[in-house]
Each structure stands twice: as structure tokens, then as C-alpha cells.
Motif scaffolding. Structure first.
Motif, PDB file in Angstrom:
ATOM      1  N   GLY A  43       0.804  -1.223   0.000  1.00  0.00           N
ATOM      2  CA  GLY A  43       0.000   0.000   0.000  1.00  0.00           C
ATOM      3  C   GLY A  43       0.835   1.269   0.000  1.00  0.00           C
ATOM      4  N   TRP A  44       1.839   1.318   0.873  1.00  0.00           N
ATOM      5  CA  TRP A  44       2.661   2.529   0.932  1.00  0.00           C
ATOM      6  C   TRP A  44       3.553   2.667  -0.297  1.00  0.00           C
ATOM      7  N   LEU A  45       3.946   1.569  -0.886  1.00  0.00           N
ATOM      8  CA  LEU A  45       4.689   1.626  -2.148  1.00  0.00           C
ATOM      9  C   LEU A  45       3.810   2.214  -3.262  1.00  0.00           C
ATOM     10  N   THR A  46       2.544   1.840  -3.243  1.00  0.00           N
ATOM     11  CA  THR A  46       1.586   2.398  -4.205  1.00  0.00           C
ATOM     12  C   THR A  46       1.438   3.904  -3.999  1.00  0.00           C
ATOM     13  N   VAL A  47       1.368   4.330  -2.747  1.00  0.00           N
ATOM     14  CA  VAL A  47       1.303   5.772  -2.451  1.00  0.00           C
ATOM     15  C   VAL A  47       2.539   6.470  -3.012  1.00  0.00           C
ATOM     16  N   GLY A  48       3.703   5.849  -2.853  1.00  0.00           N
ATOM     17  CA  GLY A  48       4.941   6.428  -3.384  1.00  0.00           C
ATOM     18  C   GLY A  48       4.917   6.548  -4.897  1.00  0.00           C
ATOM     19  N   ALA A  49       4.437   5.505  -5.579  1.00  0.00           N
ATOM     20  CA  ALA A  49       4.345   5.560  -7.051  1.00  0.00           C
ATOM     21  C   ALA A  49       3.391   6.668  -7.481  1.00  0.00           C
ATOM     22  N   ALA A  50       2.268   6.797  -6.774  1.00  0.00           N
ATOM     23  CA  ALA A  50       1.312   7.856  -7.098  1.00  0.00           C
ATOM     24  C   ALA A  50       1.919   9.237  -6.839  1.00  0.00           C
ATOM     25  N   ALA A  51       2.700   9.362  -5.764  1.00  0.00           N
ATOM     26  CA  ALA A  51       3.333  10.647  -5.440  1.00  0.00           C
ATOM     27  C   ALA A  51       4.343  11.048  -6.514  1.00  0.00           C
ATOM     28  N   VAL A  52       5.205  10.115  -6.904  1.00  0.00           N
ATOM     29  CA  VAL A  52       6.220  10.439  -7.913  1.00  0.00           C
ATOM     30  C   VAL A  52       5.556  10.725  -9.263  1.00  0.00           C
ATOM     31  N   GLY A  53       4.534   9.951  -9.629  1.00  0.00           N
ATOM     32  CA  GLY A  53       3.797  10.211 -10.866  1.00  0.00           C
ATOM     33  C   GLY A  53       3.137  11.579 -10.852  1.00  0.00           C
ATOM     34  N   THR A  54       2.619  11.964  -9.687  1.00  0.00           N
ATOM     35  CA  THR A  54       1.992  13.283  -9.552  1.00  0.00           C
ATOM     36  C   THR A  54       3.031  14.394  -9.684  1.00  0.00           C
ATOM     37  N   ILE A  55       4.180  14.197  -9.071  1.00  0.00           N
ATOM     38  CA  ILE A  55       5.245  15.211  -9.148  1.00  0.00           C
ATOM     39  C   ILE A  55       5.767  15.351 -10.577  1.00  0.00           C
ATOM     40  N   LEU A  56       5.887  14.233 -11.294  1.00  0.00           N
ATOM     41  CA  LEU A  56       6.433  14.279 -12.651  1.00  0.00           C
ATOM     42  C   LEU A  56       5.425  14.755 -13.700  1.00  0.00           C
ATOM     43  N   SER A  57       4.137  14.707 -13.395  1.00  0.00           N
ATOM     44  CA  SER A  57       3.128  15.156 -14.373  1.00  0.00           C
ATOM     45  C   SER A  57       3.315  16.610 -14.799  1.00  0.00           C
ATOM     46  N   PRO A  58       3.472  17.562 -13.871  1.00  0.00           N
ATOM     47  CA  PRO A  58       3.700  18.938 -14.337  1.00  0.00           C
ATOM     48  C   PRO A  58       5.067  19.124 -15.000  1.00  0.00           C
ATOM     49  N   VAL A  59       6.044  18.291 -14.632  1.00  0.00           N
ATOM     50  CA  VAL A  59       7.344  18.359 -15.314  1.00  0.00           C
ATOM     51  C   VAL A  59       7.156  17.954 -16.777  1.00  0.00           C
ATOM     52  N   ALA A  60       6.379  16.899 -17.000  1.00  0.00           N
ATOM     53  CA  ALA A  60       6.089  16.466 -18.373  1.00  0.00           C
ATOM     54  C   ALA A  60       5.319  17.544 -19.131  1.00  0.00           C
ATOM     55  N   SER A  99      -3.729   7.599  -0.474  1.00  0.00           N
ATOM     56  CA  SER A  99      -3.103   7.989   0.796  1.00  0.00           C
ATOM     57  C   SER A  99      -4.118   7.918   1.928  1.00  0.00           C
ATOM     58  N   ALA A 100      -5.340   8.358   1.667  1.00  0.00           N
ATOM     59  CA  ALA A 100      -6.390   8.287   2.686  1.00  0.00           C
ATOM     60  C   ALA A 100      -6.663   6.836   3.077  1.00  0.00           C
ATOM     61  N   VAL A 101      -6.718   5.954   2.093  1.00  0.00           N
ATOM     62  CA  VAL A 101      -6.923   4.533   2.402  1.00  0.00           C
ATOM     63  C   VAL A 101      -5.813   4.034   3.315  1.00  0.00           C
TER      64      VAL A 101
END
Length: 184
Positions: A43-60, A99-101
């Protein structure tokens, strides 16, 4: 932020990170929401993947805007850019939901550990309070799980739409421009 890395535009390089991380976050978020075994372990690894994907979206998105300024625009690029601008909001919503989950899951685990360690000293007077708290957390967990699954599906669809629009631009260009060596 550099516009090129090793002579290649930054946009396709960053996009590949987003295109890998967000679908992993989508799949992981659905599994985190519906499968306790997966939630416990990944679960926390999934949160990390979502966080990094979110951070990289505006970079893209930013690197895409710079690339568009270099090569010019057309209706296909404009559509891809419009879809790309929305990606960060889908990614952010998914990150918040999963993250809420995980926060609610962690709180429930701690509460369960505390209640097994301590029995009420007054002969059961704390049971009603614990039941109300458990019911409230259960309802919050169900809402977070449903929101996570819904946002994961929406994010997955949106990743596909953005990627499809970008891929069509590249392959339309390839089809319209014959090979320089006449295909041989």
C-alpha cells in the motif's frame, strides 16, 4: 530545468516515467483498496508511485510546452496539451485517495493493537465509544476505498487518452515523412 538531455527533448523522456508510474499506481491503488493482503504489503509503495507520478506530471507538461514552442502547434498538439494539463489533477486526486486509504488502514491497525492490549477497567464502559469510533472509521474507509477505485479507473483512462493523443502525433509525422534512405 534542461530542455534536452543527451540531445533528446526532455518531454518524451519524462513522459515515459509518467506512463509507467501512473498505470502502476492505478493498478496498485485498485488492489490496495480492495485486497487487504496487498494493502498490508504494498500500500505505501503504491502511495509512493502515485506521489512520484503526480510530481512528474507537471514536469512532463512543462517540457511539452517547451517542445511545442520549438516545433509549433497544430490541432493535434493543442488537444494533447489540453489533455496533458489535466493529468496532474487526476494524478493528485488518486494520490490523495490512496493515501487516505493507507492512513485509515494504519489508524485501524493501531486501534486494533491497542484494544487487544488493553481491556476496559470499568467492566466494559469503553465499548460504546470504541464502537462509534470503529463505525466512523469503517465508513471513512469504505468511502476512501470507493473513491480510490473510481479515481484509479479515471486516471487510467486519462493516462491512455493523453498518451494516445501524443502517440498519434508522433506516428502521423512518421507516416507523412518517408524515410530518408528511401526505405532501403
Amino acid at each position: 530545468m534542461p530542455e534536452f538531455i543527451g540531445g533528446l527533448p526532455l518531454h518524451p523522456l519524462i513522459v515515459h516515467f509518467v506512463v509507467v508510474l501512473l498505470p502502476l499506481a492505478v493498478a496498485g491503488s485498485i488492489l490496495t483498496a480492495v485486497w487487504p493482503w496487498f494493502r498490508q504489503r504494498f500500500g505505501w509503495l503504491t502511495v509512493g508511485a502515485a506521489a512520484v507520478g503526480t510530481i512528474l506530471s507537471p514536469v512532463a507538461t512543462n517540457s511539452g510546452t517547451k517542445l511545442e514552442a520549438r516545433i509549433g502547434s497544430n490541432p493535434g498538439i493543442e488537444r494533447h496539451a489540453e489533455l496533458g494539463d489535466l493529468m496532474v489533477w487526476w494524478a493528485l486526486a488518486l494520490f490523495v485517495a490512496v493515501s487516505a486509504v493507507m492512513v485509515l488502514h494504519t489508524m485501524a491497525e493501531r486501534r486494533a493493537a491497542e484494544t487487544t492490549d488493553e481491556e476496559p477497567a470499568d467492566g466494559g464502559g469503553g465499548v460504546a465509544t470504541q464502537t462509534r469510533k470503529a463505525t466512523g472509521q469503517t465508513v471513512a474507509m469504505i468511502v476512501a476505498m470507493v473513491a480510490t477505485v473510481g479515481l484509479a479507473v479515471g486516471t487510467g483512462i486519462h493516462v491512455y487518452r493523453v498518451g494516445d493523443a501524443g502517440a498519434r502525433l508522433v506516428w502521423d509525422f512518421v507516416e507523412k515523412n518517408p524515410p530518408a534512405n528511401s526505405g532501403g
